[in-house]
Design a protein around this motif. Structure first.
Motif: not given
Length: 231
Positions: A104-108, A133-147
């Protein structure tokens, strides 16, 4: 003990400055939910604001002939109308086997930049849990840095809603960024997609599982179940 999955829904209900409503997309939770429940998963649902996570009304109309979506809409409203506050899950990844973000577009607009969401997903990933994640869900991943300082997606194949699909929807101008471009940058040029817009595409890159679009939702659910059961 039953496998346990944390589902993160968007709390964002407005589509940029278009004046249209948005939120999460019905089949992108409904179809994976069917897979989770048939595999005996305990499903816990959270959102940044808690409470009612906005369901995109367009997805109800578009999938009114889809049995899974209709059943979910009619029988399971409390799942998304009474979500828990996401911040209450910081430091609790050991309780879960996986995390999943429907599109869904919300996560963007919210999950892409939400520090709590980023912290939780990074924690799941660093503990070797399934991150999906699916569709726009991977927007949640675009700024994630690991430890260790690396990007979550660095060197991993990834998919998500494509530029071509966004253009077909005539919503590219309403987006804060183009998801395909961001995922491609974050992964180091490893974005992949189906041969044609709207085609099913699921990518399993170790414990990171992504699906391209609504047509990929059921297969994403299946891939998550398989990854958790094989863990």
């Amino acid at each position: 003990m039953a496998p346990k999955i944390l589902v993160i829904l968007t709390s964002h209900g407005k589509l940029g400055d278009t004046g249209k409503p948005t939120g999460w997309f019905l089949p992108e939770f409904a179809h994976p939910y069917d897979e989770f429940k048939s595999a005996g998963f305990d499903v816990v649902v959270a959102s940044p604001a808690g409470g009612n996570a906005p369901l995109d009304p367009a997805s109800i109309e578009m999938f009114k002939e889809d049995a899974s979506s209709v059943k979910f809409l009619n029988n399971d409203k409390s799942i998304w109308e009474k979500t828990q506050k996401l911040e209450s899950f910081v430091g609790r990844s050991d309780e879960f086997d996986a995390v999943f973000v429907p599109g869904g577009h919300g996560p963007m607009f919210d999950l892409a930049v939400d520090p709590v969401s980023q912290k939780i997903i990074a924690e799941f990933a660093s503990k070797g849990k399934v991150v999906s994640a699916v569709c726009h869900g991977p927007a949640a991943f675009v700024n994630i840095k690991l430890p260790n300082g690396e990007h979550l997606l660095q060197g991993k194949e990834v998919t998500g809603f494509s530029n071509a699909e966004e253009d077909i929807m005539k919503l590219s101008q309403a987006m804060p960024f183009m998801l395909e471009d961001k995922l491609n940058d974050a992964s180091g040029g490893k974005f992949v997609k189906a041969d044609e817009p709207w085609g099913e595409k699921v990518v399993v890159a170790g414990k990171v599982i992504t699906g391209q679009n609504p047509a990929s939702a059921k297969a994403v659910g299946e891939a998550i179940v398989k990854a958790v059961q094989g863990a």
